[in-house]
Design a protein around this motif. Structure first.
Motif, PDB file in Angstrom:
ATOM      1  N   THR A 188       0.815  -1.206   0.000  1.00 41.49           N
ATOM      2  CA  THR A 188       0.000   0.000   0.000  1.00 41.49           C
ATOM      3  C   THR A 188       0.858   1.270   0.000  1.00 41.49           C
ATOM      4  OG1 THR A 188      -0.128  -0.173   2.408  1.00 41.49           O
ATOM      5  CG2 THR A 188      -1.960  -1.081   1.126  1.00 41.49           C
ATOM      6  N   GLU A 189       2.145   1.158   0.333  1.00 40.63           N
ATOM      7  CA  GLU A 189       3.021   2.319   0.391  1.00 40.63           C
ATOM      8  C   GLU A 189       3.696   2.595  -0.947  1.00 40.63           C
ATOM      9  OE1 GLU A 189       5.741   1.312   3.455  1.00 40.63           O
ATOM     10  OE2 GLU A 189       4.304   1.517   5.076  1.00 40.63           O
ATOM     11  N   ILE A 190       3.618   1.670  -1.876  1.00 38.19           N
ATOM     12  CA  ILE A 190       4.297   1.816  -3.156  1.00 38.19           C
ATOM     13  C   ILE A 190       3.640   2.915  -3.979  1.00 38.19           C
ATOM     14  CG2 ILE A 190       4.883   0.669  -5.313  1.00 38.19           C
ATOM     15  CD1 ILE A 190       6.468  -0.307  -2.895  1.00 38.19           C
ATOM     16  N   GLN A 191       4.464   3.857  -4.439  1.00 40.15           N
ATOM     17  CA  GLN A 191       3.952   4.966  -5.234  1.00 40.15           C
ATOM     18  C   GLN A 191       4.512   4.992  -6.647  1.00 40.15           C
ATOM     19  OE1 GLN A 191       4.666   8.529  -2.984  1.00 40.15           O
ATOM     20  NE2 GLN A 191       3.199   8.008  -1.371  1.00 40.15           N
ATOM     21  N   SER A 192       5.662   4.363  -6.875  1.00 37.87           N
ATOM     22  CA  SER A 192       6.240   4.320  -8.221  1.00 37.87           C
ATOM     23  C   SER A 192       6.791   2.928  -8.499  1.00 37.87           C
ATOM     24  CB  SER A 192       7.352   5.369  -8.366  1.00 37.87           C
ATOM     25  OG  SER A 192       8.415   5.100  -7.463  1.00 37.87           O
ATOM     26  N   ILE A 193       6.813   2.608  -9.780  1.00 32.52           N
ATOM     27  CA  ILE A 193       7.247   1.271 -10.214  1.00 32.52           C
ATOM     28  C   ILE A 193       8.447   1.401 -11.130  1.00 32.52           C
ATOM     29  CG2 ILE A 193       6.577  -0.882 -11.329  1.00 32.52           C
ATOM     30  CD1 ILE A 193       4.988  -0.327  -8.822  1.00 32.52           C
ATOM     31  N   GLY A 212      15.404   4.362  -0.346  1.00 28.28           N
ATOM     32  CA  GLY A 212      14.643   5.131   0.613  1.00 28.28           C
ATOM     33  C   GLY A 212      13.345   5.703   0.084  1.00 28.28           C
ATOM     34  N   THR A 213      13.038   5.439  -1.184  1.00 31.41           N
ATOM     35  CA  THR A 213      11.783   5.910  -1.764  1.00 31.41           C
ATOM     36  C   THR A 213      10.756   4.779  -1.746  1.00 31.41           C
ATOM     37  OG1 THR A 213      12.366   5.269  -4.028  1.00 31.41           O
ATOM     38  CG2 THR A 213      13.081   7.441  -3.287  1.00 31.41           C
ATOM     39  N   THR A 214       9.512   5.122  -2.054  1.00 37.54           N
ATOM     40  CA  THR A 214       8.443   4.111  -2.085  1.00 37.54           C
ATOM     41  C   THR A 214       8.345   3.532  -3.492  1.00 37.54           C
ATOM     42  OG1 THR A 214       6.856   5.899  -2.495  1.00 37.54           O
ATOM     43  CG2 THR A 214       7.124   5.146  -0.217  1.00 37.54           C
ATOM     44  N   THR A 215       9.407   2.849  -3.900  1.00 39.71           N
ATOM     45  CA  THR A 215       9.509   2.290  -5.245  1.00 39.71           C
ATOM     46  C   THR A 215       9.497   0.778  -5.184  1.00 39.71           C
ATOM     47  OG1 THR A 215      10.772   4.191  -6.058  1.00 39.71           O
ATOM     48  CG2 THR A 215      10.947   2.147  -7.321  1.00 39.71           C
ATOM     49  N   LEU A 216       8.788   0.158  -6.115  1.00 39.81           N
ATOM     50  CA  LEU A 216       8.812  -1.292  -6.277  1.00 39.81           C
ATOM     51  C   LEU A 216       9.518  -1.617  -7.580  1.00 39.81           C
ATOM     52  CD1 LEU A 216       7.907  -4.215  -5.586  1.00 39.81           C
ATOM     53  CD2 LEU A 216       5.810  -3.750  -6.886  1.00 39.81           C
ATOM     54  N   ALA A 217      10.534  -2.454  -7.521  1.00 36.75           N
ATOM     55  CA  ALA A 217      11.272  -2.876  -8.715  1.00 36.75           C
ATOM     56  C   ALA A 217      10.690  -4.198  -9.221  1.00 36.75           C
ATOM     57  CB  ALA A 217      12.751  -3.038  -8.392  1.00 36.75           C
ATOM     58  N   VAL A 218      10.457  -4.271 -10.530  1.00 34.68           N
ATOM     59  CA  VAL A 218       9.885  -5.470 -11.136  1.00 34.68           C
ATOM     60  C   VAL A 218      10.811  -5.950 -12.246  1.00 34.68           C
ATOM     61  CG1 VAL A 218       7.915  -6.469 -12.354  1.00 34.68           C
ATOM     62  CG2 VAL A 218       7.541  -4.695 -10.636  1.00 34.68           C
TER      63      VAL A 218
END
Length: 322
Positions: free
Chosen positions: A6-11, A49-55
């Motif tokens: 829920t904290e992820i803001q960018s992908i 430290g950012t709200t990023t999810l790596a795929v």
């Protein structure tokens, strides 16, 4: 600590090849860097430290350096199933493909499904080694079957000695792997506990025990439907309107179903509750194939339950002693 979904803001989409990794942060712009730790660390540092999810996709090991750097930088990651990503792209009717395009699609895939994508976690070194040893054993056993078939061929008489030499060499390697696998399991308290419970299930022998431990490490944490599906023995419905087709067992982790079939045959020939259940199914006019599949499903669900109970009991004892 990794960010919650829920904290992820960018992908961040990352297309991995042997030599390079192409990054896309959701915009059209992409950048390609060498698939080396230093280059990846420099490229990914701004996202720390950012709200990023790596795929990224599973690529047979070429993604390992990338995942290690992401773990080091505490950037949550998802290692996607390539088949699922391919089906996702196909659903848009798109065919163009290159590294920047793939990176953008991975970013979009992650953006659409971020809330449900499981986060990648580093494998336990012992579990990882077990998986590699078992996979290698499967490869050698397949080679042995090929050579045995060649030896039986009528035109192989002229090279029969060479084939026999190779078979003997394969046997030595397989035996060495068996010994290494047994030692590895015996030296791990957790694996040894799980192996002991698996051996107590009728039909499960010395070959299937390490296979289950390696291929279904989730054993003991799943419900009966989930574990049957992972093993490829769950009857999936195939209905539409008034049409009710026979339910078939499809999918699952491909290494398990053939081994479970052999285990079911062994269990049905013994003196145990599974053999009684098999005979009852035959008496109820069930086809042998259907009855054997039911026994395969019982074997994996019993194994899952026994491992779950043993691990839970061990944890309770550990808490009391603490």
């Amino acid at each position: 600590m990794m960010a919650e979904p829920t904290e992820i803001q960018s992908i961040l989409g990352l297309d991995v090849s042997r030599d390079t990794v192409t990054l896309c942060d959701g915009r059209r712009h992409t950048v390609t860097v060498a698939n080396e730790a230093d280059a990846l660390r420099a490229a990914l540092q701004p996202y720390q430290g950012t709200t990023t999810l790596a795929v990224c996709e599973a690529t047979g090991g070429y993604e390992d350096i990338l995942l290690g750097v992401l773990l080091e930088l505490a950037i949550p990651a998802h290692r996607a199933d390539p088949a699922k990503v391919k089906a996702y792209i196909a659903s848009f009717g798109k065919r163009a493909k290159n590294d920047p395009i793939d990176a953008r699609w991975l970013s979009r895939y992650g953006r659409d499904r971020a809330a449900t994508l499981p986060r990648w976690q580093s494998a336990d070194p012992t579990q990882q080694k077990l998986e590699l040893l078992v996979a290698r054993r499967l490869d050698l056993v397949a080679m042995r079957v090929q050579e045995q078939n060649r030896l039986k061929a009528p035109r192989s008489r002229l090279i029969a000695d060479n084939i026999r030499d190779h078979l003997a060499e394969l046997e030595r390697h397989i035996e060495a792997l068996n010994a290494e696998i047994d030692t590895l399991i015996g030296e791990s308290r957790d694996l040894a506990l799980r192996a002991e419970q698996l051996r107590s299930v009728p039909g499960i022998g010395p070959v299937l025990v390490p296979l289950l431990l390696a291929v279904i490490p989730e054993l003991g944490t799943l419900n009966r439907r989930q574990v049957a599906s992972l093993a490829g023995v769950a009857p999936h419905p195939k209905d539409s309107g008034k049409a009710n087709w026979h339910r078939s067992t499809t999918g699952g982790r491909r290494q398990i179903q053939p081994a479970l079939f052999i285990a079911a045959l062994a269990a049905c020939r013994g003196d145990n509750p599974l053999a009684v259940a098999y005979k009852a199914l035959l008496k109820a006019a069930k086809p042998k194939r259907v009855a054997l599949t039911a026994i395969m499903r019982k074997i994996i669900t019993i194994a899952n339950a026994r491992v779950r109970d043993a691990v839970r009991h061990q944890n309770e004892i550990g808490q009391i002693n603490a």
